[in-house]
Motif scaffolding. Structure first.
Motif, short mmCIF file in Angstrom:
data_model
loop_
_atom_site.label_atom_id
_atom_site.label_comp_id
_atom_site.label_asym_id
_atom_site.label_seq_id
_atom_site.Cartn_x
_atom_site.Cartn_y
_atom_site.Cartn_z
N THR A 24 13.14 -14.25 -3.66
CA THR A 24 13.93 -14.39 -2.42
C THR A 24 13.19 -14.58 -1.32
N PHE A 25 11.75 -14.69 -1.50
CA PHE A 25 10.83 -15.02 -0.42
C PHE A 25 11.34 -16.19 0.24
N MET A 26 11.63 -17.23 -0.42
CA MET A 26 12.01 -18.73 0.01
C MET A 26 13.09 -18.70 0.76
N MET A 27 13.98 -17.43 0.82
CA MET A 27 15.25 -17.45 1.69
C MET A 27 15.22 -16.61 2.74
N MET A 28 14.31 -15.51 2.52
CA MET A 28 14.09 -14.24 3.33
C MET A 28 12.77 -13.75 3.28
N GLU A 29 11.94 -13.65 4.05
CA GLU A 29 11.06 -12.73 4.14
C GLU A 29 11.45 -11.26 4.57
N ALA A 30 11.02 -10.35 3.68
CA ALA A 30 11.12 -8.90 3.99
C ALA A 30 9.97 -8.08 3.62
N SER A 31 9.69 -7.10 4.74
CA SER A 31 8.81 -6.19 4.76
C SER A 31 9.36 -4.90 5.15
N SER A 32 8.92 -3.72 4.48
CA SER A 32 9.48 -2.49 5.05
C SER A 32 8.33 -1.46 4.89
N ALA A 33 8.21 -0.99 6.11
CA ALA A 33 7.18 -0.02 6.36
C ALA A 33 7.90 1.75 6.53
N VAL A 34 7.63 2.41 5.77
CA VAL A 34 8.64 3.77 5.87
C VAL A 34 7.39 4.94 5.76
N GLU A 35 7.84 6.13 6.00
CA GLU A 35 6.87 7.02 6.04
C GLU A 35 7.83 8.63 5.71
N TYR A 85 0.67 -1.25 0.06
CA TYR A 85 0.00 -0.15 0.05
C TYR A 85 0.95 1.26 -0.05
N ASP A 86 0.42 2.38 -0.61
CA ASP A 86 1.11 3.57 -0.58
C ASP A 86 0.05 4.56 -0.26
N ASN A 87 -0.30 5.21 0.96
CA ASN A 87 -1.26 6.11 1.11
C ASN A 87 -0.63 7.61 1.34
N SER A 88 -1.12 8.49 0.89
CA SER A 88 -0.62 9.80 0.93
C SER A 88 -1.78 10.99 1.10
N SER A 89 -1.44 12.08 1.72
CA SER A 89 -2.43 13.02 2.19
C SER A 89 -1.84 14.40 2.08
N ILE A 90 -2.34 15.25 1.14
CA ILE A 90 -1.56 16.59 1.01
C ILE A 90 -2.76 17.64 1.17
N LEU A 91 -2.26 18.51 1.92
CA LEU A 91 -3.10 19.84 2.39
C LEU A 91 -2.43 21.09 2.04
N ASP A 110 2.39 7.23 3.56
CA ASP A 110 2.76 6.05 4.26
C ASP A 110 2.81 4.81 3.46
N HIS A 111 3.93 4.17 3.51
CA HIS A 111 4.20 3.18 2.48
C HIS A 111 4.71 2.14 2.96
N LEU A 112 4.32 0.71 2.67
CA LEU A 112 4.68 -0.37 2.89
C LEU A 112 5.06 -1.34 1.60
N MET A 113 6.23 -1.92 1.69
CA MET A 113 6.75 -2.66 0.52
C MET A 113 7.28 -4.00 0.91
N THR A 114 6.95 -5.05 0.13
CA THR A 114 7.43 -6.45 0.59
C THR A 114 7.89 -7.46 -0.38
N ASN A 115 8.68 -8.57 -0.21
CA ASN A 115 9.01 -9.37 -1.29
C ASN A 115 8.24 -10.53 -1.19
N TYR A 116 7.18 -10.60 -0.71
CA TYR A 116 6.24 -11.95 -0.52
C TYR A 116 5.92 -12.59 -1.90
N ASN A 117 5.91 -11.87 -2.89
CA ASN A 117 5.52 -12.67 -4.46
C ASN A 117 6.90 -12.69 -5.16
#
Length: 696
Positions: A305-316, A263-269, A295-302
């Motif tokens: 490299t998922f078979m060797m390492m699961e990775a998720s990164s939540a950044v803002e 997901y990638d959520n953005s708010s601008i005022l 607000d951004h979340l990225m993963t390698n679930y699909n």
């Protein structure tokens, strides 16, 4: 941070106070003439527009296809796009990109990306159907719109029609055959003398496209957007406007990046205020403030490299900024703009890794690691500027501007290894930029322009603080350098444009040369080793450094012949040559020579055109950046639009008619994909589109 928020608060208080003082002095009138806010930089006035500037087509008027972000820039001469998929697309102009370009909405609103791989550049936070036009200042030839290195890009959203009161709106829908993609948008606006309100909502669902060889490219995404804009006219000469918008990206596949976006959520005022007709000397006062959060979340679930390492990164990412500007005329021939602006960029977030296999051996108990992505960093920029336009006579305008920026940066939660590399402390930089130009109206049909600009850009957050992350086109880990000097672009440009008496023939040519100081690139450091997956190749990371000798030069040209009343033939050429003398190679992401040939027909209720695009082979490459030579290619696009009824527009298009299999030189390579090697992403094959719009 405390200094930044205090300054921004003072800006807002000053704007409100100034408004209240003038509100008592100006009487309201029965018929309102709404104040035009400074959302538009280029007005079509030869004597007031910035030098070496241009406006792209008005997309809302001649739209014939559902537009992806790339479509906003692909047809503008001198532009290319940097593609990582069908969503994360950045514009590149004259071999300048990313923070080298000052990209903004409506005269100053900014939204910085949260992802270090730029999965969410500023162009993803607004739907293309909302853009009415794109304004471009082609170099550092103005100091009024923030620190500018390679040029200004202002994406103007559609404005309220002040000529008609009451309820109005439009609805649109589109389809693309290649990927089975749908887009739609609904907009409503209500206008009265004292106030107006505009609301819109849109939904986009893009599927994986096929290239010219029939190979499916992972590039699907969905996004939902909405926005509300409210304007209030206090008096005949002052206006306040508030704009709120949100965008929600979902399930975004990035063919050229190691992870996908969940997901990638953005708010601008944004808040804009303008007061005009103040007095004999002081003409107008404008104030702007904006806030954006991504607000951004990225993963390698699909990914493989998922078979060797699961990775998720939540950044803002948080961007806060504002601007105060005073327009004053000390004499009839001298028009001066003076002001102050500020911008804060703050980023944080981390990556969680669940390692299942280490050094080729399965672990009996997977190990969890938490990595700092942005290390809780920020950059603040406080700028003051003055720009003056002097009409020396009826045919000559001289413009001069000077700008000072104080840039403060700091990292508050560094990794131990990064802290060991550098003596980390808050850093303050002092940058001075400026410009001088001459515009000569040789005749009613011919304009000559010459300009020099010194653009200065301090290093961005990736270049300063990234720590062993893969953020480039290649598989190297990158390490930031908080001690980088600011890049300097000394750019010279001369150009001319004109037309015949009856506008039957139009032409424009610009030649430019840039000499760079402290150009920032990433260079392999053989004294350091990989941090993550240490046995993988390449073993040594890249570290950002300053170069001493680099330059670029090039030109853009356009010629158009109108004939038989409604027909036209147009040719556009763009070429840029860049050189990194220190490494004896090109600067990275330098587009090849391009030619566009267009034959068109245009009437009020019917228009059509065929555009033949010729892209030359690119042999001038940056091998240190992972670039390879790219073959040339040709494509043909055909577009037809019609207005069968008063308020209805219908358009169809056939893009890449010959189903050419090709890749642009600026495309990233496939990364962490099970069915693709590390080769450049191929572009879409034949694509048939349809678009329908109804206004009321």
């Amino acid at each position: 941070m405390k200094i930044f928020y205090s300054v921004l608060l003072c800006m807002l208080i000053s704007a409100v106070s100034f408004s209240q003082e003038k509100n008592d002095k100006v009487n309201d009138t029965t018929v309102q003439k709404h104040v035009k806010l400074d959302e538009v930089l280029i007005t079509g006035n030869v004597k007031t527009d910035p030098i070496h500037s241009t406006v792209s087509n008005k997309y809302a008027e001649k739209v014939v296809q559902p537009k992806n972000v790339a479509d906003l820039f692909n047809d503008i001469n001198g532009f290319s796009v940097i593609k990582r998929g069908n969503y994360a697309i950045d514009p590149s102009f004259r071999a300048s990109q990313y923070e080298q370009l000052n990209i903004q909405y409506d005269g100053g609103t900014k939204a910085m990306h949260a992802c270090p791989n730029r999965m969410d550049p500023i162009t993803t936070h607004i739907i293309p159907e909302e853009i009415s036009k794109i304004e471009i200042i082609k170099g550092p030839y103005t100091v009024r719109y923030g620190a500018t290195f390679g040029g200004v890009i202002n994406m103007v959203t559609q404005k309220t029609d002040h000529l008609e009161s009451g309820l109005h709106g439009k609805a649109s829908a589109g389809y693309e055959s290649n990927g089975g993609s749908f887009v739609n948008m609904v907009q409503l606006q209500y206008i009265q003398n004292k106030y107006d309100i505009v609301g819109n909502a849109g939904y986009r669902d893009f599927g994986n496209y096929e290239d010219g060889n029939g190979i499916e490219i992972p590039s699907s995404f969905r996004s939902t957007d909405y926005g509300v804009k409210f304007g209030y006219n206090f008096t005949v000469n002052q206006r306040l406007q508030v704009h709120w918008r949100q965008s929600f990206g979902r399930d975004v596949l990035h063919a050229g990046l190691p992870m996908d976006t969940d997901y990638d959520n953005s708010s601008i005022l944004s808040l804009d205020y303008k007061l005009t007709n103040i007095g004999k000397t002081v003409k107008s006062f404008t104030a702007k403030a904006y806030y954006s959060f991504v607000d951004h979340l990225m993963t390698n679930y699909n990914r493989p490299t998922f078979m060797m390492m699961e990775a998720s990164s939540a950044v803002e990412a948080t961007t806060i900024g504002g601007k105060l500007e005073l327009n004053w005329k000390p004499s009839e021939k001298l028009n001066v703009f003076s002001g102050f602006d500020a911008m804060h960029i703050g980023r944080d977030g981390g990556r969680t890794r669940l390692v299942k296999i280490m050094n080729g051996n399965p672990l009996p108990m997977p190990m969890t690691f938490n990595d700092r992505v942005w290390q809780d960093s920020y950059i603040d920029d406080f700028g003051v500027f003055t720009e003056a336009k002097w009409s020396t006579n009826n045919t000559t305008i001289v413009t001069a501007g000077l700008r000072y920026d104080m840039v403060i940066s700091d990292i508050k939660d560094p990794d131990d290894d990064f802290a060991a590399m550098y003596n980390l402390e808050q850093r303050t930089e002092h940058n001075v930029s400026g410009t001088v130009s001459v515009k000569k109206l040789v005749s009613d049909n011919f304009i000559l322009e010459a300009a020099y600009g010194r653009g200065v850009r301090s290093a961005n957050m990736i270049e300063r603080y990234i720590n062993h992350f893969t953020v480039g086109q290649d598989p190297y880990e990158y390490i930031g350098n908080p001690n980088l000097d600011a890049e300097v672009n000394n750019q010279f440009e001369i150009g001319f444009k004109g037309h015949t008496n009856l506008n039957a023939f139009k032409y424009a040519v610009s030649f430019y040369y840039s000499s760079f100081e402290n150009y920032i690139v990433a260079v392999v450091d053989e004294s350091l080793n990989r941090k993550y997956m240490p046995m993988a190749q390449p073993r040594n990371p890249k570290v950002f450094r300053n170069l001493d000798q680099a330059y670029k030069t090039g030109f853009e040209a356009m010629a158009q012949v109108d004939f038989l009343n409604d027909y036209y033939f147009k040719t556009e050429l763009a070429y840029v040559y860049a050189k990194n003398k220190d490494l004896s190679e090109s600067l990275p992401l330098t587009a090849p020579f391009t030619t566009k040939i267009t034959l068109g027909f245009e009437r009020e209720k019917f228009w059509a055109n065929a555009q033949y695009n010729i892209t030359s082979k690119q042999e001038n490459i940056a091998e240190s950046f992972g670039e390879t030579e790219t073959d040339g290619y040709q494509t043909l696009d055909i577009r037809i639009g019609v207005k069968p009824f008063k308020n209805v527009t219908f358009g169809v298009a056939a893009l890449n008619v010959f189903d050419e299999a090709y890749n642009n030189h600026l495309n990233f390579s496939f990364a962490n994909q099970s069915d693709f090697g590390r080769t450049p992403i191929t572009d879409p094959g034949r694509n048939l589109t349809a678009f329908l719009q109804y206004k009321f």
